[in-house]
Motif scaffolding. Structure first.
Motif, PDB file in Angstrom:
ATOM      1  N   ASP A 117       0.871  -1.177   0.000  1.00  0.00           N
ATOM      2  CA  ASP A 117       0.000   0.000   0.000  1.00  0.00           C
ATOM      3  C   ASP A 117       0.908   1.227   0.000  1.00  0.00           C
ATOM      4  OD1 ASP A 117      -1.684   2.155   0.579  1.00  0.00           O
ATOM      5  OD2 ASP A 117      -3.028   0.917   1.789  1.00  0.00           O
ATOM      6  N   ASN A 153      -7.163  -1.366  -5.683  1.00  0.00           N
ATOM      7  CA  ASN A 153      -7.433  -2.424  -4.712  1.00  0.00           C
ATOM      8  C   ASN A 153      -6.626  -3.672  -5.041  1.00  0.00           C
ATOM      9  OD1 ASN A 153      -9.042  -4.154  -6.549  1.00  0.00           O
ATOM     10  ND2 ASN A 153     -10.611  -2.557  -6.356  1.00  0.00           N
ATOM     11  N   ASP A 238     -13.187  -4.379  -4.271  1.00  0.00           N
ATOM     12  CA  ASP A 238     -12.442  -5.189  -3.305  1.00  0.00           C
ATOM     13  C   ASP A 238     -12.012  -4.273  -2.158  1.00  0.00           C
ATOM     14  OD1 ASP A 238     -10.873  -6.930  -1.895  1.00  0.00           O
ATOM     15  OD2 ASP A 238      -9.375  -7.223  -3.466  1.00  0.00           O
ATOM     16  N   ASN A 239     -12.588  -4.471  -0.996  1.00  0.00           N
ATOM     17  CA  ASN A 239     -12.326  -3.583   0.147  1.00  0.00           C
ATOM     18  C   ASN A 239     -11.217  -4.082   1.069  1.00  0.00           C
ATOM     19  OD1 ASN A 239     -14.348  -1.713  -0.587  1.00  0.00           O
ATOM     20  ND2 ASN A 239     -15.927  -3.031   0.329  1.00  0.00           N
TER      21      ASN A 239
END
Length: 418
Positions: A117, A153, A238-239
């Motif tokens: 990330d 994501n 997509d969380n």
């Protein structure tokens, strides 16, 4: 650079090493570069299977999971090496250490791939500049190629990294999904295998676009809750966040072995299950885990494979209990046909301290008496090796005592990262 990042949402990278095992071998031995190379288990035996191969070998039609004899038929000049997992673990650790120089939000998902990330990394440059830097540094310092997907994501990042190999960098935005993903067949979608595709076919879902618009009632009926999750993925949703701690979560611990010959001898097959159960139990205890479900895998001579499992009343770790449950499952589900491969797996594993047992008046004294013995055995095996003290088993000679090579299904390769 901040304007290159979204005001809301994430920027996720998926870093996927290209032909990892083969590439590591080439990094150690430059004479292998540019040649058709395959890494295969049990190179000298008929059960040898291609684990991975170089892109030069793939041009001849050599593929992962292909039998070694078939690969050599397609590519007679194929160079074959046995896996060297110490090399691969060392390279993996070095690769992930490099990724963590950019952000602490690094999630390894296998020995050769992981998510990052980089939402808060705008001071390092744009997402594409960061991806190029990572790719170049891995190649320059480790001599290993990788492909990188950039997306909002994890699902789209994983999909993107598969689009250009080797040494590709691909950006995949949610608005790209209708044009780039929907025309593809559902088997092209990460997370969908042949069996799931067959179930989707039965309700008229053939492409990712079909899946994105599928009736939710039909999906739930065909695939359960997973059907709705796959529909969300097909729409680019997509969380899931990048979780660096996920490497500590063990979902299963298992072992399998391919037999040196197809066997219908029940006693031999049960001996193999007994041995596999011992290995599973040893690894569970070493990791301080307990299994809440025991499963077996049976692959027959015709390569048809079945998996069967049983959820247990209490979590278990002992060899005896695992072996009993696995043998019982085998006796129920084996149809008598010749068996090629067997596997034993403990599923839904949890930390041992979280496990509980509903002890009753009959089992309490028995368990209490055994605990000092188990502890003593574990200490001896830890000091002198697991073969220092073992429970005796029936042995009738022949090959059943060494029916095949162990294959690990847990994330042992990530232990070095702890």
């Amino acid at each position: 650079m901040q304007e290159m990042y979204p005001k809301k949402g994430r920027v996720i990278l998926h870093v996927d090493m290209n032909s990892f095992y083969a590439s590591v071998e080439m990094a150690y031995d430059s004479s292998l570069k540019g040649k058709p190379l395959a890494i295969a288990g049990n190179v000298e035996e008929r059960r040898g299977i291609i684990v991975t191969c170089s892109y030069e070998a793939r041009r001849f039609g050599v593929k992962t999971t292909m039998p070694l004899w078939e690969a050599k038929k397609l590519c007679p000049q194929l160079i074959v090496k046995s896996p060297d997992f110490d090399k691969y673990r060392t390279a993996s650790v070095a690769m992930f250490d490099l990724l963590r120089q950019y952000t602490s939000l690094v999630e390894p998902v296998s020995i050769d791939e992981g998510y990052m990330d980089i939402t808060e990394c705008h001071e390092m440059g744009s997402p594409i500049e960061i991806a190029k830097s990572i790719q170049q540094r891995i190649f320059q310092t480790l001599d290993l190629p990788c492909s990188i997907g950039i997306a909002p994501n994890k699902f789209l990042a994983k999909t993107a990294s598969d689009m250009k190999k080797p040494m590709g960098i691909t950006i995949l935005r949610k608005r790209d999904v209708p044009d780039k993903l929907w025309p593809l067949g559902v088997t092209e979608m990460h997370g969908i295998g042949e069996k799931t595709a067959e179930k989707l076919e039965s309700i008229g879902v053939r492409t990712i676009g079909d899946l994105s618009q599928a009736n939710e009632m039909q999906l739930r009926h065909a695939l359960g809750i997973n059907g709705l999750k796959l529909k969300n993925r097909a729409n680019g949703e997509d969380n899931r966040g990048v979780d660096p701690d996920s490497i500590y979560e063990h979902k299963s611990v298992g072992n399998s072995t391919t037999l040196p010959y197809d066997s219908t001898n029940e006693k031999e097959l049960l001996t193999v299950i007994h041995t596999l159960s011992e290995k599973v139990a040893f690894r569970l205890k070493r990791k301080n885990l307990a299994g809440q479900k025991i499963g077996i895998t049976i692959r027959f001579k015709n390569r048809k494979t079945i998996t069967r499992s049983k959820t247990l009343l209490n979590p278990i770790t002992s060899h005896k209990n695992i072996s009993e449950e696995a043998k019982a499952l085998f006796k129920i589900h084996w149809n008598g046909d010749a068996v090629r491969l067997l596997g034993v797996t403990a599923f839904e594993v949890i930390e041992k301290q979280e496990a509980f047992k509903q002890l009753d008046i009959f089992s309490y004294q028995q368990d209490a008496k055994k605990e000092p013995l188990f502890s003593a055995i574990e200490k001896l095996q830890a000091k002198y090796g697991k073969k220092a003290l073992q429970k005796g088993t029936d042995y009738t000679g022949g090959t059943s005592a060494n029916m095949g090579a162990e294959t690990s299904f847990s994330k042992d390769f990530l232990d070095r990262q702890r």
